[in-house]
Design an enzyme around this catalytic site. Structure first.
Site, PDB file in Angstrom:
ATOM      1  N   ASP A  16      58.326  -6.219 -18.468  1.00  0.00           N
ATOM      2  CA  ASP A  16      59.056  -5.294 -19.351  1.00  0.00           C
ATOM      3  C   ASP A  16      58.519  -3.874 -19.179  1.00  0.00           C
ATOM      4  O   ASP A  16      59.269  -2.898 -19.243  1.00  0.00           O
ATOM      5  CB  ASP A  16      58.910  -5.766 -20.802  1.00  0.00           C
ATOM      6  CG  ASP A  16      59.735  -4.913 -21.748  1.00  0.00           C
ATOM      7  OD1 ASP A  16      60.958  -4.844 -21.549  1.00  0.00           O
ATOM      8  OD2 ASP A  16      59.156  -4.304 -22.669  1.00  0.00           O
ATOM      9  N   ASN A  24      55.580   1.338 -28.151  1.00  0.00           N
ATOM     10  CA  ASN A  24      55.974   1.979 -26.887  1.00  0.00           C
ATOM     11  C   ASN A  24      55.866   3.488 -27.100  1.00  0.00           C
ATOM     12  O   ASN A  24      55.478   3.931 -28.189  1.00  0.00           O
ATOM     13  CB  ASN A  24      57.386   1.542 -26.471  1.00  0.00           C
ATOM     14  CG  ASN A  24      58.435   1.852 -27.525  1.00  0.00           C
ATOM     15  OD1 ASN A  24      58.232   2.734 -28.358  1.00  0.00           O
ATOM     16  ND2 ASN A  24      59.541   1.141 -27.497  1.00  0.00           N
TER      17      ASN A  24
END
Ligand code: COA
Length: 344
Positions: free
Chosen positions: A219, A30
């Site tokens: 997500d 991420n």
């Protein structure tokens, strides 16, 4: 630190258990540099799908693919880092007539120091769909339990999720509409959507999207909402139980939308909707395929949880969602505390 424990019910033939390992690479990260929560969800679902499909094809008759029907609430216990090895172990823990329960554990290993941590535990339910006819569900071969209590406990989990499915209503009618000039910290300010065309690489052998692909996109949107709200680094803390009621076919355009429903002192709850639009099949029209609640935490530069700005509520509907979110938050917190006390 929790040590890596092998699953409790391992069938020696290897049919009922599966262990895979993969090094985490920069494209799994991420923006903070840790492994993306969505990547972990995708690995969990892949392991579940392999073992579920393998088990359901261990009998003669129609070939099938195990379709993800439900994921129980999942907590992200520790972050996983790029360069670490993710060990994913999956085990079939219960079979009903037409569904399979799979327990998946994810352990991160630092291969330089040898240290290992359990980062996720997830329980997934799969339903075998015939390759000949996608509307046909195949009977699941029963597993043998080494102790009768295992079957009894599995049956209780099966009955509990069945009951929960009946009680949980999908928020079918609700849509997220754009707000002009939203104020910071309001629901409208952080709400976000992404649009994705379901291509062949997103799909199973049957031409329907993999549950893991959908969860990763969900997500991603939830993470954007959380970051837009608090403008800090954020991580996924948990995902509430998700039911996959409808298949999404190759060629569909999906809109994944998220909005904040609740903030506690240090956590944010985001509701995510997945709407599918089978562009070329006009008779089917657009439909809601999945909804779920994700909980995110805001982190400072040393990865310590930060207080989050309270959500500014602007109408009755938002206040109602906030109260519902607060009830879920308090219930989950009480459960976590009870589990902790039980372990001590
Ligand atoms: N969670 C767990 N099990 C489920 C379930 C859910 N959400 N929905 C159905 N089941 C189980 C039932 O318990 C039943 O098993 P049992 O007879 O042993 O009790 C079995 O599935 C069939 O139930 P039924 O009600 O006849 O099936 P259905 O018509 O609701 O179809 C699916 C079930 C899963 C095939 C259907 O909901 C579906 O296609 N979902 C999408 C699957 C998918 O594409 N996954 C990836 C999404 S991104």
């Amino acid at each position: 630190m929790e040590m890596f424990r092998l699953p409790q019910v391992v069938k020696v033939s290897g049919l009922w258990s599966l262990v895979t390992a993969r090094i985490m690479r920069p494209d799994d990260a991420n923006i903070v540099g840790n492994v993306h929560g969505g990547t972990i969800l995708k690995m969990i679902e892949e392991a579940g799908c392999i073992i579920g499909t393998r088990h359901c094809n261990s009998q003669t008759g129609d070939r099938c693919v195990a379709a993800l029907a439900r994921v129980e609430r999942t907590d992200f216990l520790y972050p996983m880092f790029i360069g670490e090895v993710a060990h994913v172990s999956a085990e079939i823990t219960y079979t009903s007539k037409r569904s399979v329960e799979v327990q998946v554990n994810v352990v991160s290993e630092n291969i330089l120091t040898g240290s290992k941590k359990m980062t996720n535990k997830a329980t997934l339910w799969y339903v075998p769909i015939s390759l000949q006819n996608v509307d046909r569900i195949i009977e699941v071969p029963a597993i043998e339990y080494s102790r009768p209590e295992q079957e009894e406990r599995g049956k209780k989990r099966y009955e509990a999720q069945k009951l929960e499915r009946i009680e949980t209503k999908q928020r079918n009618g609700e849509i997220i509409t754009p707000v002009s000039l939203p104020e910071p910290f309001t629901v409208g300010f952080s709400q976000s959507s992404l649009i994705h065309l379901i291509g062949p690489s997103d799909c199973t052998l049957l031409g329907f999207v993999h549950g893991g692909v959908t969860m990763k996109l969900m997500d991603e949107v939830a993470g954007i909402v959380a970051a837009r709200h608090c403008k800090t680094n954020i991580v996924t803390a948990s995902v509430d139980a998700i039911n996959f009621h409808r298949k999404i076919k190759k060629g569909c355009v999906i809109t994944v939308s998220g909005r904040m429903t609740f903030t506690s002192n240090k956590s944010m709850e985001i509701e995510v909707f997945v709407d599918a639009d089978p562009l070329v099949e006009t008779e089917n029209g657009k439909y809601r395929a999945v909804t779920a609640f994700f909980t995110y935490i805001s982190l400072d530069k040393d990865n310590k949880p930060l207080p989050v700005p309270p959500l500014k509520l602007e109408n009755e509907e938002e206040r109602k969602h906030f109260e519902d979110g607060k009830a879920r938050y308090l219930q989950n917190k009480a459960k976590r505390l009870a589990d902790k006390e039980q372990k001590q």
